[in-house]
Design an enzyme around this catalytic site. Structure first.
Site, short mmCIF file in Angstrom:
data_model
loop_
_atom_site.label_atom_id
_atom_site.label_comp_id
_atom_site.label_asym_id
_atom_site.label_seq_id
_atom_site.Cartn_x
_atom_site.Cartn_y
_atom_site.Cartn_z
N ARG A 125 0.81 -1.21 0.00
CA ARG A 125 0.00 0.00 0.00
C ARG A 125 0.85 1.27 0.00
NH1 ARG A 125 -3.02 -3.76 1.64
NH2 ARG A 125 -1.45 -4.27 3.20
N HIS A 201 2.65 6.38 12.50
CA HIS A 201 2.26 6.19 11.10
C HIS A 201 1.32 7.32 10.69
CE1 HIS A 201 1.72 4.36 7.35
NE2 HIS A 201 1.14 3.21 7.67
N ASN A 232 2.17 1.72 17.02
CA ASN A 232 2.40 2.98 16.31
C ASN A 232 1.12 3.59 15.77
OD1 ASN A 232 2.11 0.93 14.41
ND2 ASN A 232 3.67 1.73 13.04
N MET A 298 5.30 -6.47 11.82
CA MET A 298 6.57 -6.82 11.20
C MET A 298 7.70 -6.66 12.21
SD MET A 298 8.08 -5.29 7.63
CE MET A 298 6.48 -5.50 6.84
N CYS A 333 -6.17 -0.66 9.09
CA CYS A 333 -5.14 -0.08 8.23
C CYS A 333 -4.60 -1.08 7.20
CB CYS A 333 -4.00 0.48 9.08
SG CYS A 333 -3.32 -0.69 10.27
N LEU A 334 -4.88 -2.37 7.38
CA LEU A 334 -4.44 -3.43 6.47
C LEU A 334 -2.91 -3.53 6.42
CD1 LEU A 334 -6.94 -2.99 3.49
CD2 LEU A 334 -7.18 -4.50 5.47
#
EC number: 2.1.3.3
Length: 375
Positions: A125, A201, A232, A298, A333-334
């Site tokens: 994205r 973010h 975040n 992640m 937010c995917l």
């Protein structure tokens, strides 16, 4: 250039942004109803410049060369800016989105400009939205992946910043350590956009605000309930709550709360009602938005199994959305792990706006870059 933009937007109007002049942090008795869009004219663009997938960390230090709240060189955090500037950027996002949706392709403010996109962390994205958006407005974006650039390892960040500044008009970076984005901005002579760090973010939350305006009509006075890890994403929601008054609730397991310093800073701003709780069922009652993110970001995949156990009871399912009420939207937010932090049924439900939300990444980021580049 702004005059040309104004002529284009006259045939491509979009929902107007709604920010009341009230300074109160919360609006009891106000009912905000769900609808698909608001069809009201927006103001012409001003002539002058104006997780997902990451873990939570403690608050970073601030850059040493901070300027005024409206004329900062870089976009690193939402609350670096004042309310008027954030409103201007969101207005601009709405206008440019309407222009692109109309099929207009003659507004090319980025013509002849280039952008380097640094990706220490991969993201579909982030790359596609920045690269496509910059292209649609006339610019050329260059992808620099982990094998192309290793700031602080193969080359010092201060050297990378000064070299790329001589080639490019703007830099976007998606990195792990927040200090990396601060150092990059400090040494760069061109604007730097924070595409994500382990701490925040901001581009995602700007897109989320735009999405709320389109579907609810406003951000101010709404109730947003985030269910999951205090990561975040939560930090950037708290940044937004420092400049726009709304009711923000983070429902997370004990031990997974957001950074205390970040929470304290948002509360001290005195604009929004902010709550941190460990009870998602109580939290979602009366929500305008129920928001979720992955439980293991992640860099945390080795913790995935332990986190699944810790987050039991924090899945956003149909029952939780029913508790929220009929006006509640679901946002994410995917990428989503369906069946983990959210059920497939919720993602596909009529009240889910995750895909308009994903689209708005491009439009919000376009507006951020237009602001930084003086359009």
């Amino acid at each position: 250039m702004a005059a040309a933009m104004a002529s284009h937007v006259s045939t491509a109007r979009s929902p107007a942004l709604s920010f009341s002049s009230s300074s109160s942090s919360f609006f009891p008795g106000t009912t905000l109803r769900r609808f698909s869009a608001v069809s009201l004219p927006s103001p012409a663009l001003p002539r002058l410049r104006v997780s997902c997938q990451a873990s939570s960390v403690t608050s970073p230090s601030s850059p040493s060369d901070v300027k005024g709240k409206s004329d900062l060189k870089d976009f690193l955090a939402i609350d670096d800016f004042d309310t008027a500037t954030i409103k201007t950027i969101l207005d601009k996002a709405s206008e440019v989105k309407a222009l692109l949706k109309s099929g207009e392709r003659n507004y090319l403010p980025f013509k002849g400009k280039s952008m380097s996109m640094i990706f220490a962390k991969p993201s579909m994205r982030t790359r596609v939205s920045f690269e496509t958006g910059f292209f649609l407005l006339g610019g050329h974006a260059l992808y620099l992946g982990p094998n192309d650039i290793q700031m602080g390892k193969r080359e010092e960040t201060r050297d990378v910043a000064r070299v790329l500044s001589r080639y490019n008009d703007i830099i976007m970076a998606r990195v792990f350590a927040h200090q990396d984005i601060l150092d990059l901005a400090n040494y760069s002579s061109v604007p730097v956009v924070n595409g994500l760090t382990d701490h925040n973010h901001p581009c995602q939350i700007m897109a989320d605000a735009l999405t709320m305006i389109e579907h609810i009509g406003q951000v101010e006075g709404t109730k947003v309930v985030y269910v999951g890890d205090g990561n975040n994403m939560v930090h950037s929601w708290l940044e937004l709550a420092s400049v726009i008054p709304f009711h923000f609730v983070c429902a997370c397991p004990k031990g997974y709360e957001p950074d205390k310093e970040r929470v304290s800073k948002a509360k001290q701003a005195g604009l929004s009602k902010i709550e941190i709780t460990n009870d998602p069922k109580e939290a979602v009652i009366g929500a305008d938005v129920v928001y979720s993110d992955v439980w293991a970001s992640m860099g945390q995949k080795d913790e995935a199994e332990a986190r699944r156990k810790a987050f039991q009871g924090f899945q956003v399912d149909e029952a939780l959305m029913k508790l929220a009420g009929q006006k509640a939207y679901f946002m994410h937010c995917l990428p989503a792990e369906r069946g983990v932090e959210v059920t497939n049924g919720v993602v596909e439900a009529p009240y889910s706006i995750v895909f308009p939300q994903a689209e708005n990444r491009m439009h919000a980021q376009n507006a951020i870059m237009l602001h930084l580049l003086g359009f």
